[in-house]
Motif scaffolding. Structure first.
Motif, PDB file in Angstrom:
ATOM      1  N   LEU A 288       0.835  -1.202   0.000  1.00 52.47           N
ATOM      2  CA  LEU A 288       0.000   0.000   0.000  1.00 52.47           C
ATOM      3  C   LEU A 288       0.872   1.255   0.000  1.00 52.47           C
ATOM      4  N   THR A 289       1.943   1.235   0.804  1.00 46.09           N
ATOM      5  CA  THR A 289       2.851   2.384   0.894  1.00 46.09           C
ATOM      6  C   THR A 289       3.561   2.623  -0.434  1.00 46.09           C
ATOM      7  N   VAL A 290       4.049   1.556  -1.056  1.00 47.55           N
ATOM      8  CA  VAL A 290       4.746   1.697  -2.339  1.00 47.55           C
ATOM      9  C   VAL A 290       3.793   2.225  -3.409  1.00 47.55           C
ATOM     10  N   ASP A 291       2.551   1.727  -3.400  1.00 49.46           N
ATOM     11  CA  ASP A 291       1.557   2.224  -4.369  1.00 49.46           C
ATOM     12  C   ASP A 291       1.265   3.712  -4.141  1.00 49.46           C
ATOM     13  N   ALA A 292       1.189   4.123  -2.875  1.00 51.57           N
ATOM     14  CA  ALA A 292       0.931   5.522  -2.558  1.00 51.57           C
ATOM     15  C   ALA A 292       2.089   6.405  -3.023  1.00 51.57           C
ATOM     16  N   LEU A 293       3.309   5.902  -2.879  1.00 51.86           N
ATOM     17  CA  LEU A 293       4.478   6.645  -3.344  1.00 51.86           C
ATOM     18  C   LEU A 293       4.452   6.782  -4.872  1.00 51.86           C
ATOM     19  N   ALA A 294       4.034   5.714  -5.545  1.00 51.51           N
ATOM     20  CA  ALA A 294       3.924   5.773  -7.007  1.00 51.51           C
ATOM     21  C   ALA A 294       2.883   6.804  -7.434  1.00 51.51           C
ATOM     22  N   ALA A 295       1.784   6.878  -6.652  1.00 45.94           N
ATOM     23  CA  ALA A 295       0.740   7.867  -6.961  1.00 45.94           C
ATOM     24  C   ALA A 295       1.266   9.289  -6.778  1.00 45.94           C
ATOM     25  N   LEU A 296       2.064   9.496  -5.735  1.00 51.50           N
ATOM     26  CA  LEU A 296       2.656  10.818  -5.500  1.00 51.50           C
ATOM     27  C   LEU A 296       3.620  11.182  -6.626  1.00 51.50           C
ATOM     28  N   ALA A 297       4.344  10.174  -7.135  1.00 50.46           N
ATOM     29  CA  ALA A 297       5.251  10.445  -8.262  1.00 50.46           C
ATOM     30  C   ALA A 297       4.450  10.803  -9.513  1.00 50.46           C
ATOM     31  N   ALA A 298       3.343  10.095  -9.721  1.00 47.04           N
ATOM     32  CA  ALA A 298       2.507  10.381 -10.898  1.00 47.04           C
ATOM     33  C   ALA A 298       1.911  11.776 -10.827  1.00 47.04           C
ATOM     34  N   GLU A 299       1.666  12.265  -9.610  1.00 47.65           N
ATOM     35  CA  GLU A 299       1.105  13.605  -9.426  1.00 47.65           C
ATOM     36  C   GLU A 299       2.173  14.683  -9.456  1.00 47.65           C
ATOM     37  N   GLY A 300       3.436  14.290  -9.533  1.00 51.80           N
ATOM     38  CA  GLY A 300       4.525  15.260  -9.571  1.00 51.80           C
ATOM     39  C   GLY A 300       4.993  15.705  -8.210  1.00 51.80           C
ATOM     40  N   VAL A 301       4.440  15.119  -7.152  1.00 52.57           N
ATOM     41  CA  VAL A 301       4.875  15.482  -5.794  1.00 52.57           C
ATOM     42  C   VAL A 301       6.260  14.901  -5.518  1.00 52.57           C
ATOM     43  N   LEU A 302       6.517  13.709  -6.026  1.00 50.91           N
ATOM     44  CA  LEU A 302       7.817  13.060  -5.893  1.00 50.91           C
ATOM     45  C   LEU A 302       8.439  12.876  -7.277  1.00 50.91           C
ATOM     46  N   PRO A 303       9.747  12.818  -7.342  1.00 46.52           N
ATOM     47  CA  PRO A 303      10.396  12.538  -8.632  1.00 46.52           C
ATOM     48  C   PRO A 303      10.022  11.141  -9.122  1.00 46.52           C
ATOM     49  N   PRO A 304      10.029  10.924 -10.417  1.00 44.68           N
ATOM     50  CA  PRO A 304       9.712   9.581 -10.942  1.00 44.68           C
ATOM     51  C   PRO A 304      10.860   8.607 -10.691  1.00 44.68           C
ATOM     52  N   ASP A 305      10.539   7.331 -10.739  1.00 41.48           N
ATOM     53  CA  ASP A 305      11.537   6.238 -10.719  1.00 41.48           C
ATOM     54  C   ASP A 305      12.371   6.199  -9.443  1.00 41.48           C
ATOM     55  N   LEU A 306      11.782   6.570  -8.319  1.00 38.00           N
ATOM     56  CA  LEU A 306      12.495   6.424  -7.051  1.00 38.00           C
ATOM     57  C   LEU A 306      12.615   4.946  -6.696  1.00 38.00           C
ATOM     58  N   ASP A 307      13.764   4.561  -6.190  1.00 35.53           N
ATOM     59  CA  ASP A 307      13.986   3.169  -5.781  1.00 35.53           C
ATOM     60  C   ASP A 307      13.384   2.951  -4.396  1.00 35.53           C
ATOM     61  N   THR A 308      12.353   2.111  -4.319  1.00 36.03           N
ATOM     62  CA  THR A 308      11.661   1.885  -3.041  1.00 36.03           C
ATOM     63  C   THR A 308      12.091   0.581  -2.366  1.00 36.03           C
ATOM     64  N   ALA A 309      13.203   0.007  -2.823  1.00 31.90           N
ATOM     65  CA  ALA A 309      13.626  -1.300  -2.286  1.00 31.90           C
ATOM     66  C   ALA A 309      13.860  -1.259  -0.784  1.00 31.90           C
ATOM     67  N   ASN A 310      14.318  -0.119  -0.270  1.00 31.39           N
ATOM     68  CA  ASN A 310      14.629  -0.019   1.157  1.00 31.39           C
ATOM     69  C   ASN A 310      13.478   0.514   1.992  1.00 31.39           C
ATOM     70  N   VAL A 311      12.332   0.716   1.373  1.00 29.19           N
ATOM     71  CA  VAL A 311      11.154   1.137   2.137  1.00 29.19           C
ATOM     72  C   VAL A 311      10.655  -0.053   2.945  1.00 29.19           C
ATOM     73  N   ALA A 312      10.497   0.148   4.234  1.00 28.34           N
ATOM     74  CA  ALA A 312      10.081  -0.937   5.125  1.00 28.34           C
ATOM     75  C   ALA A 312       8.862  -0.518   5.925  1.00 28.34           C
ATOM     76  N   VAL A 313       8.062  -1.498   6.289  1.00 27.37           N
ATOM     77  CA  VAL A 313       6.960  -1.317   7.224  1.00 27.37           C
ATOM     78  C   VAL A 313       7.169  -2.344   8.325  1.00 27.37           C
ATOM     79  N   GLU A 314       7.219  -1.878   9.551  1.00 25.37           N
ATOM     80  CA  GLU A 314       7.558  -2.761  10.664  1.00 25.37           C
ATOM     81  C   GLU A 314       6.866  -2.311  11.929  1.00 25.37           C
ATOM     82  N   PRO A 315       6.875  -3.136  12.976  1.00 25.47           N
ATOM     83  CA  PRO A 315       6.282  -2.694  14.244  1.00 25.47           C
ATOM     84  C   PRO A 315       7.075  -1.512  14.805  1.00 25.47           C
ATOM     85  N   PRO A 316       6.408  -0.521  15.390  1.00 25.22           N
ATOM     86  CA  PRO A 316       7.148   0.597  15.977  1.00 25.22           C
ATOM     87  C   PRO A 316       7.877   0.149  17.232  1.00 25.22           C
TER      88      PRO A 316
END
Length: 580
Positions: free
Chosen positions: A10-38
């Motif tokens: 869900l987080t990676v998809d949201a980041l892709a949506a932000l890139a499509a909207e121009g909020v984030l640069p395109p083609d960011l590498d999300t390999a190190n994006v993690a979701v974990e217990p706080p």
């Protein structure tokens, strides 16, 4: 079902949506994006590092990314809130329905919940124990056996095709010493008085072997020169010791798929082929090694030897593979053995060694890297020493073995389940104090008891519910109305269940089965806490006056027992049905 993987997607998809909207640069590498217990559960159910790891490549402030990402996540019905904290941390709270879905997933999948496909299509060889066949297994071997077996089970649970292997060191000088020791017991069986010189094995475990040799051969070798009997008695003694070792492993529930013999490598051309493969790569040469660092031994003499250029693959110095007299060093057959494993088509090799093999790691990894062109990784896990404790003091009890406590002694004293679980309560490379008093204690301080008690409590709930006429079959629980699980304490327990699939993949990836033991203790602690709260808050009890509510709460308890049983299965421990 892996909730953390789902929210990461869900987080990676949201980041892709932000890139499509121009909020984030395109083609960011999300390999190190993690979701974990706080780290602090008060901050939420999950946390993501997305803003922190993407700030530099996006050339943006982490908080700006987090503030743009938060509403995207919060728009998903599974997310109750997404809050930005500090410089750009993003804490996520999930809707109550998510936890009900987790419980439903466990009940639906049963022992399949948490299994992974991460290792699908990959063959892994796990070599462990591999003790010299000179006597019974001792406590140090026990730790390696438990660790290796649990690691193999963990990898299998994560989808790998695993082969368990024992390498028999039956070609070295220590096997000749064994033969001489058995010969003395053989003479003793014939009524002769014998003395065991220094360096032989005086343990009583060889008495039966000497008697068995007498029963087989009579007095054929009495009074005969060593050159007459050494080879035959060496084979007889090695077979007897391997029978003893197999029996020891069976006490722990360890069963190997393959036993490989070092002796079988000699005279077959396998050692020569392995060395030739290295030579073809320009890695074998004739040279002289530098003297050992520090104090120079009095008998040091520089000798020309055949060397493997292991420094080309990260070793501290090159290693001899043939002595000046033309015989192979002990390293040469080990190279050939690993070459054989690689040629059998394994995608990865794992060796479990004792702490005394630390100096052997770099040369062995160098040899495998050279032989396979770095295509087959070798991970060597060292198991540190185990100290048995009783009444606050180091515990020594074995006379049968001569100088050490045997695996059989320990299992007889505390049982295989306790032995296995306690051996996994520390990371493999950390020393372990095995407190026998604590291992036999029925308290929270005894982790295996605490986890077993949680499972037994669930079984008691199921029995009591059935006695009251409730249908608590798997199918009935799978149909339970889980919306009735509406208390925060119940959601907290479900959240711990949700961590199991993620934990399995992390433990398998890092080759750390102790993580499973730690997780089970935490899960049991959460379950016991909910049980104890039910003593004061009747609405939290698993059996209620309303059948539908009871089934929902029993479903939660059953989900806990299913995960505990799966985790204990990885560790090789039987889940308790009741506590006696």
């Amino acid at each position: 079902m892996n909730l953390f993987a789902d929210i990461r997607a869900l987080t990676v998809d949201a980041l892709a949506a932000l890139a499509a909207e121009g909020v984030l640069p395109p083609d960011l590498d999300t390999a190190n994006v993690a979701v974990e217990p706080p780290r602090d559960p008060a901050h939420g159910d999950m946390a993501t590092n997305a803003a922190m790891v993407l700030a530099k490549p996006a050339r943006m402030k982490p908080r700006d990314i987090a503030e743009a990402l938060a509403p995207k996540l919060a728009a998903d019905p599974r997310v109750a809130s997404a809050e930005v904290a500090g410089p750009g941390f993003l804490n996520i709270r999930l809707a109550p329905t998510v936890w009900q879905t987790v419980v439903a997933g466990v009940l639906a999948q049963g022992d399949g919940f948490g299994r992974s496909e991460m290792g699908q299509g990959q063959r892994v060889n796990v070599e462990y124990v591999s003790a010299n066949p000179t006597g019974p297994l001792h406590v140090g071997h026990t730790r390696g056996a438990v660790f290796g077996d649990a690691l193999a089970s963990l990898l299998s649970y994560a989808g790998y095709d695993v082969t368990r292997e024992y390498y028999i060191n039956d070609a070295g000088a220590q096997v000749d010493v064994l033969a001489r020791s058995v010969y003395l017991r053989y003479l003793e069986a014939h009524g002769e008085a014998v003395e065991f010189p220094d360096g032989t094995y005086p343990g009583d475990y060889l008495v039966a072997v000497g008697q068995a040799l007498k029963d087989k051969l009579g007095d054929r070798y009495v009074g005969k020169d060593e050159s007459v009997w050494l080879a035959d008695i060496r084979d007889f003694a090695t077979d007897a010791m391997m029978d003893l070792i197999r029996a020891d492993l069976a006490r722990l529930g360890v069963k190997m798929d393959v036993f490989s013999s070092e002796k079988a490598l000699y005279g077959t051309g396998q050692i020569e082929a392995a060395i030739a493969a290295l030579d073809a790569k320009g890695l074998i040469y004739t040279g002289t090694l530098a003297p050992p660092k520090g104090k120079l031994p009095d008998d040091w003499e520089a000798r020309e030897q055949t060397l493997f250029r292991s420094t080309a693959y990260g070793d501290d110095q090159d290693r001899p593979i043939r002595k000046s007299d033309g015989s192979w060093t002990y390293f040469a057959p080990d190279i050939a053995y690993h070459y054989d494993k690689a040629n059998r088509g394994f995608d990865a090799l794992i060796n479990v060694f004792g702490a005394d093999h630390g100096g052997y790691v770099k040369r062995m990894k160098a040899a495998v890297a050279a032989l396979t062109d770095d295509k087959v990784p070798l991970d060597i896990k060292l198991t540190q020493l185990v100290k048995l404790m009783k009444d606050g003091e180091e515990f020594k009890m074995s006379k049968r073995a001569g100088t050490f406590v045997t695996l059989a002694d320990l299992v007889e004293l505390v049982g295989p389940d306790v032995t296995r679980f306690i051996m996994l309560t520390r990371k493999n490379d950390a020393p372990l104090d095995f407190d026998i008093d604590k291992a036999l204690e029925q308290s929270k301080d005894n982790p295996v008891y605490y986890v077993q008690y949680a499972h037994a409590r669930v079984m008691s709930v199921l029995r009591k519910a059935a006695e009251q006429g409730l249908d608590v079959s798997e199918s009935a629980l799978a149909r339970a109305d889980l919306t009735k699980l509406d208390h925060a304490a119940e959601h907290s327990l479900a959240a711990k269940l949700a961590e199991w699939p993620r934990l399995v993949e992390i433990a398998a990836r890092t080759h750390e089965p102790h993580r499973v033991a730690f997780y089970l203790y935490d899960l049991a602690s959460n379950f016991h806490a909910l049980w104890n709260r039910g003593n004061d808050e009747s609405t939290l009890r698993f059996l209620q006056d309303d059948a539908a509510t009871s089934l929902a709460k029993i479903g939660l308890a059953r989900a806990v027992s299913l995960v505990i049983a799966s985790g204990l299965g990885i560790l090789g421990v039987e889940p308790a049905q009741e506590m006696r």
